[in-house]
Design an enzyme around this catalytic site. Structure first.
Site, PDB file in Angstrom:
ATOM      1  N   PRO A 118     -13.938  -3.972   2.042  1.00  0.00           N
ATOM      2  CG  PRO A 118     -15.829  -4.698   3.099  1.00  0.00           C
ATOM      3  CD  PRO A 118     -15.038  -3.593   2.324  1.00  0.00           C
ATOM      4  N   GLY A 127      -1.874  10.325  -3.274  1.00  0.00           N
ATOM      5  CA  GLY A 127      -1.283  11.456  -2.947  1.00  0.00           C
ATOM      6  C   GLY A 127      -0.928  11.653  -1.399  1.00  0.00           C
ATOM      7  CG  HIS A 133     -12.182  -3.606  -4.209  1.00  0.00           C
ATOM      8  ND1 HIS A 133     -11.766  -4.215  -5.382  1.00  0.00           N
ATOM      9  CD2 HIS A 133     -13.324  -3.560  -3.990  1.00  0.00           C
ATOM     10  CE1 HIS A 133     -12.751  -4.509  -6.032  1.00  0.00           C
ATOM     11  NE2 HIS A 133     -13.761  -4.273  -5.204  1.00  0.00           N
ATOM     12  CD  GLU A 154      -0.432   4.736   5.262  1.00  0.00           C
ATOM     13  OE1 GLU A 154      -0.522   5.124   3.941  1.00  0.00           O
ATOM     14  OE2 GLU A 154      -0.930   5.533   6.015  1.00  0.00           O
ATOM     15  CB  THR A 206       1.424  -5.431   0.955  1.00  0.00           C
ATOM     16  OG1 THR A 206       1.620  -5.632  -0.345  1.00  0.00           O
ATOM     17  CG2 THR A 206      -0.267  -5.626   1.337  1.00  0.00           C
ATOM     18  CG  HIS A 207       7.766  -6.377   2.200  1.00  0.00           C
ATOM     19  ND1 HIS A 207       8.615  -5.367   2.812  1.00  0.00           N
ATOM     20  CD2 HIS A 207       8.367  -7.476   1.944  1.00  0.00           C
ATOM     21  CE1 HIS A 207       9.856  -5.989   2.602  1.00  0.00           C
ATOM     22  NE2 HIS A 207       9.768  -7.108   2.275  1.00  0.00           N
TER      23      HIS A 207
END
Ligand code: TGC
Ligand code: FAD
Length: 393
Positions: free
Chosen positions: A142, A246, A144, A372, A374-375
């Site tokens: 929440p 990784g 992090h 995965e 953010t932009h």
């Protein structure tokens, strides 16, 4: 409402000539599966927000779970371009279905294979490859998201077991997963992975409702309330933030391919529609403004196809860097989202309906551009890589 899937893949620069016959066969197999099993149901799945669990064993049978894992552990032992092509075709169907396959492959099987003990590999990998067992990956919390290094989940050594407390948020597949690869800090403040079985006492996985995006994928929380995790469930092969990152390299690589699939589907739909739809007595494809949109789309798709194919070659040679993967993930998802928005306009009002896949892809891609990494974060990773100066903190 069953949708007829007329998808024809754009290959403007004859990239297929760079693929092997095995790659082409794998792509055709998954493409046929998507046309037969996903396209006819996906609109209803996303409207109803009910994940089609019946697809899981079929995805397993086709080798979509852990395609790069050795045969010995149930994987198909395919190369990285094959993995990419599988993700591309699944996301051409729907990002949510690709999500399920990429979490299982890159975020659950990958860490167990790379950081796990032989006993863990034998216990879990075969079942994960068939879909008999499903997994999820708990990194985000929440407080992090972009900064997982600040995580608060912790485990302490109690002699016979580890005692785990904390919570994870925004976790794909958690509400139905059998196991979770969970990242938490040990007593020395080092991040380590634990395999948590979701039926252990103290684990709960409530579903996150009311999403407008990725409705074909289940998202939830994972809450750990004094969970006693057996000591042999620790992933001992690697610790530190680099261990989960990784896994993200492998998943982000798959997403780079997947986004091309979503973009191709939007472009192909818009191209076909523009030739069939007449206004002012002519197909709308004959107007320069529509041609500009379509011409820019195929240019951007072609550039992304080459970037990603080259990344696949580097990955096969074990030479792809994390920063190269970030660049491809960021570029391709952004490209796909722009193409979804432009394609939607080519279809006019029809573009907002479920008769066509575009609005669904567009909404899905709003998650894909955020998860995965953010932009923004991927841009900062490139900035760090080229300047040597981190601008995160
Ligand atoms: P930083 O100090 O830069 O690095 C810490 C340690 O990690 C190593 N490292 C990597 N290792 C492997 N692969 C990578 N990509 C790596 N990036 C960094 C680094 O060398 C270092 O190692 P060591 O040995 O020196 O300790 O870490 P930082 O705290 O400054 O953060 C860096 C940052 C912001 C790039 C990173 O934390 C990040 O990528 N944040 C984004 C978080 C994110 O992507 N979360 C994704 C959650 S999972 C998910 O979204 C699944 S969606 C699934 C689906 O449905 O498809
Ligand atoms: P925040 O980190 O709060 O960021 C908010 C905004 O601030 C963003 O625009 C971001 O770019 C910007 N920002 C943050 N830091 C900086 C900075 N240093 N400089 C400039 N801008 C910054 N996580 C998992 O662990 N497992 C999963 O399976 C998983 N599945 C997901 C499924 C879905 C559908 C979604 C939406 C998310 C999922 N996630 C998962 C979580 C995802 O990885 C996070 O949402 C993502 O990492 C961003 O974190 P956040 O949402 O907390 O945003």
């Amino acid at each position: 409402m069953a949708i007829q899937d007329q998808f024809a893949s754009p290959d403007y620069y004859l990239l297929d000539e760079l693929l092997t016959s095995e790659h082409l066969l794998i792509r055709k197999t998954i493409r046929d599966f998507v046309k037969k099993e996903i396209s006819p149901i996906i609109e209803e799945v996303c409207q109803s927000c009910i994940f089609p669990k019946n697809l899981i064993p079929k995805l397993g049978e086709l080798g979509c779970f852990g395609p790069f894992i050795p045969n010995k552990y149930g994987g198909a032992e395919l190369d990285q371009i094959s993995y990419g092509l599988i993700m591309q075709e699944l996301e051409r169907g729907d990002s949510g279905i690709r999500s399920t396959a990429s979490v299982q492959s890159s975020l659950v099987m990958f860490p167990i294979f790379n950081y796990g003990t032989n006993e863990q590999k034998t216990k879990y990998l075969h079942k994960l490859s068939t879909g008999e067992m499903m997994g999820c990956f708990g990194l985000t919390e929440p407080n992090h998201g972009s900064n997982p290094g600040g995580m608060e989940s912790r485990f302490i050594d109690k002699g016979d077991y580890f005692l785990l407390n904390g919570s994870k948020l925004w976790i794909s597949n958690s509400p139905f997963a059998d196991i979770a690869v969970v990242w938490a800090k040990n007593e020395n403040n080092r991040i380590q992975g634990l395999i948590v079985e979701t039926n252990m006492d103290g684990v709960s996985t409530p579903e996150t409702h009311n999403k407008w995006s990725l409705r074909g994928s289940v998202t939830g929380e994972i809450i750990f309330d004094n969970v006693k995790v057996p000591k042999n469930n620790l992933l001992i092969g690697k610790d530190g933030l680099g261990a989960p990152l990784g896994c993200l390299d492998s998943a982000r690589y798959g997403i780079a391919w997947g986004a091309i699939g979503a973009a191709m589907d939007c472009y192909d739909t818009a191209l076909r529609y523009s030739k069939e739809r007449n206004q002012f007595g002519k197909p709308i494809a004959s107007f320069q403004l529509q041609q500009k949109k379509l011409a820019e789309m195929i240019t951007d798709i072609t550039k992304a196809q080459f970037l990603t194919w080259r990344l696949g070659v580097l990955k096969n040679e074990n030479k792809a860097t994390s920063a190269q993967i970030s660049m491809a993930k960021r570029n391709n998802v952004d490209m796909a989202l722009r193409i979804a928005r432009e394609s939607r306009q080519v279809l006019g009002a029809m573009g907002i309906t479920g008769e066509y896949p575009i609005m669904r892809h567009m909404m899905n891609l709003e998650s894909v551009i955020t998860y995965e990494g953010t932009h923004d974060i991927h841009l900062l990773i490139t900035g760090h890589d080229i300047t040597g100066i981190s601008a995160f903190k």
